[in-house]
Write an enzyme that holds these catalytic residues in place. Sequence first.
Site, PDB file in Angstrom:
ATOM      1  N   ILE A  21      31.221  -1.372 -24.854  1.00 18.44           N
ATOM      2  CA  ILE A  21      31.178  -0.602 -23.614  1.00 18.44           C
ATOM      3  C   ILE A  21      32.534  -0.531 -22.923  1.00 18.44           C
ATOM      4  O   ILE A  21      32.670   0.123 -21.887  1.00 18.44           O
ATOM      5  CB  ILE A  21      30.129  -1.174 -22.629  1.00 18.44           C
ATOM      6  CG1 ILE A  21      30.392  -2.657 -22.353  1.00 18.44           C
ATOM      7  CG2 ILE A  21      28.730  -0.975 -23.158  1.00 18.44           C
ATOM      8  CD1 ILE A  21      29.428  -3.283 -21.343  1.00 18.44           C
ATOM      9  N   SER A  25      43.635  -4.104 -22.266  1.00 19.05           N
ATOM     10  CA  SER A  25      44.649  -5.074 -22.645  1.00 19.05           C
ATOM     11  C   SER A  25      44.062  -6.477 -22.769  1.00 19.05           C
ATOM     12  O   SER A  25      44.574  -7.321 -23.503  1.00 19.05           O
ATOM     13  CB  SER A  25      45.776  -5.076 -21.613  1.00 19.05           C
ATOM     14  OG  SER A  25      45.260  -5.372 -20.318  1.00 19.05           O
ATOM     15  N   MET A  28      38.047  -6.756 -25.716  1.00 17.27           N
ATOM     16  CA  MET A  28      36.917  -5.833 -25.865  1.00 17.27           C
ATOM     17  C   MET A  28      35.705  -6.344 -25.097  1.00 17.27           C
ATOM     18  O   MET A  28      35.485  -7.550 -25.000  1.00 17.27           O
ATOM     19  CB  MET A  28      36.567  -5.660 -27.349  1.00 17.27           C
ATOM     20  CG  MET A  28      37.678  -5.027 -28.177  1.00 17.27           C
ATOM     21  SD  MET A  28      37.289  -5.051 -29.946  1.00 17.27           S
ATOM     22  CE  MET A  28      37.456  -6.807 -30.298  1.00 17.27           C
ATOM     23  N   LEU A  29      34.919  -5.396 -24.595  1.00 20.19           N
ATOM     24  CA  LEU A  29      33.723  -5.729 -23.820  1.00 20.19           C
ATOM     25  C   LEU A  29      32.506  -5.112 -24.502  1.00 20.19           C
ATOM     26  O   LEU A  29      32.502  -3.913 -24.809  1.00 20.19           O
ATOM     27  CB  LEU A  29      33.851  -5.206 -22.387  1.00 20.19           C
ATOM     28  CG  LEU A  29      32.767  -5.620 -21.399  1.00 20.19           C
ATOM     29  CD1 LEU A  29      32.816  -7.119 -21.151  1.00 20.19           C
ATOM     30  CD2 LEU A  29      32.929  -4.868 -20.077  1.00 20.19           C
ATOM     31  N   ASP A 134      45.019  -8.537  -8.012  1.00 19.02           N
ATOM     32  CA  ASP A 134      44.952  -7.339  -8.857  1.00 19.02           C
ATOM     33  C   ASP A 134      43.853  -6.398  -8.354  1.00 19.02           C
ATOM     34  O   ASP A 134      42.926  -6.047  -9.081  1.00 19.02           O
ATOM     35  CB  ASP A 134      44.705  -7.709 -10.312  1.00 19.02           C
ATOM     36  CG  ASP A 134      44.952  -6.527 -11.264  1.00 19.02           C
ATOM     37  OD1 ASP A 134      45.617  -5.559 -10.839  1.00 19.02           O
ATOM     38  OD2 ASP A 134      44.480  -6.575 -12.418  1.00 19.02           O
TER      39      ASP A 134
END
Length: 440
Positions: A21, A25, A28-29, A134
């Site tokens: 999904i 950087s 991965m999700l 951030d």
Amino acid sequence: MSSTSSHSNIVGVHYRVGKKIGEGSFGMLFQGVNLVNNQPIALKFESRKSEVPQLRDEYLTYKLLMGVPGVPNVYYYGQEGMYNLLVMDLLGPSLEDLFDYCGRRFSPKTVAMIAKQMITRIQYIHERHFIYRDIKPDNFLIGVHGSKAENVIYAVDFGMAKQYRDPKTHIHRPYNEHKSLSGTARYMSINTHLGREQSRRDDLESMGHVFMYFLRGSLPWQGLKAATNKQKYEKIGEKKQMTPLKELCDGFPKEFMQYMVYVRNLSYDEKPDYDYLRSLFDSLLLRLNEVDDGRFDWSLINNGKGWQYSAVKQHAAQHRHAQEAAKQQIAVPQYTRSRQNLMQPNSKQLLVSSPYPSLQPLRNDTARNGRLGSSTAAPQSQPQLTLTSSGGQQQYGQRGVQIEQRLRKSNDASRTATPKSSSKKKFHLRLLSCCVAKPK
């Protein structure tokens, strides 16, 4: 990816990996399921070869923030093959995604409701002795559609978070300069651009830039060009300093400018007045005759069908584009016969196998001396000319002379491709002898 059971995609003993999904950087999700209670989860993978691994620190920060409203729960951290793995709550789309769904503009009401929630999230994080460092729309997500938290804004991705004070004594980290940049240049504070140590004021200023981004659709320092990233960040910082707040907030409710004036005037270790900042947006909603009812712009689009309809349409469009791209990969014939080739007599032809078996090769009806599909067109004899009248009798005299002239032209045109042969000469002589009128 899984060293436990690659065939069944089971990681961390009882977590099943589903579809991807997201990717960035960080790694991965993936979407997944907790097999113990069938709860939807998110699995974040980071390469163990990463130059700056952050997933372990992010996991520890989540554990310290456990129980803070608007911060997802984490359930597992470990190693799976060549990856570090973090398992956490599954959430909905980010504010950046929702911004796209809404045509890259949010109404003042929606931004005011977003602002109230984001201020509260950051307040809770600050109270746990962390600064976020951030702030950007991609790092704030809403809850899963259909759940009780579908209109709750969550803060995620704490890889850049840092303690700004001692948890026991509450002594603030000392002021420092010449610090390297950390965060996203588009939204970071002016003090961060100047290399100053970040504190609570910088998180709040970054949020103000996000609010103006939502209202304006873009910020004045977007799209600047430079030879290197360092030069680009310097240009962004200079543009921020040269852009007056009046110009930045021009045409929008005054409460946004009041917010920006307040946060830019905070001192390094000063505690912000979060209640005052929230009250600014309560006053804005009151002035707009609106209430904080949780009805954001993304729940009203598509004639009330909401962002889910846009997400389905986007997924369908991506699938359609993928299919069209696959169709374009079908091989096409490597040789296409041009009109000039068709008109050239006795030309050599390339062997072409048609990708469509039902279509027969084209025949050169103009020259009648070759056809598409033969490797080299063999020279063929000139066709027999049978001249008949309505009565079936042969015609001689002037008609024979015209035929002779026509044959000579045809013979001259074919000299470049077909060599002369004695058999062709004999054939032409016999044909002429038949056509010349005999004396009575």
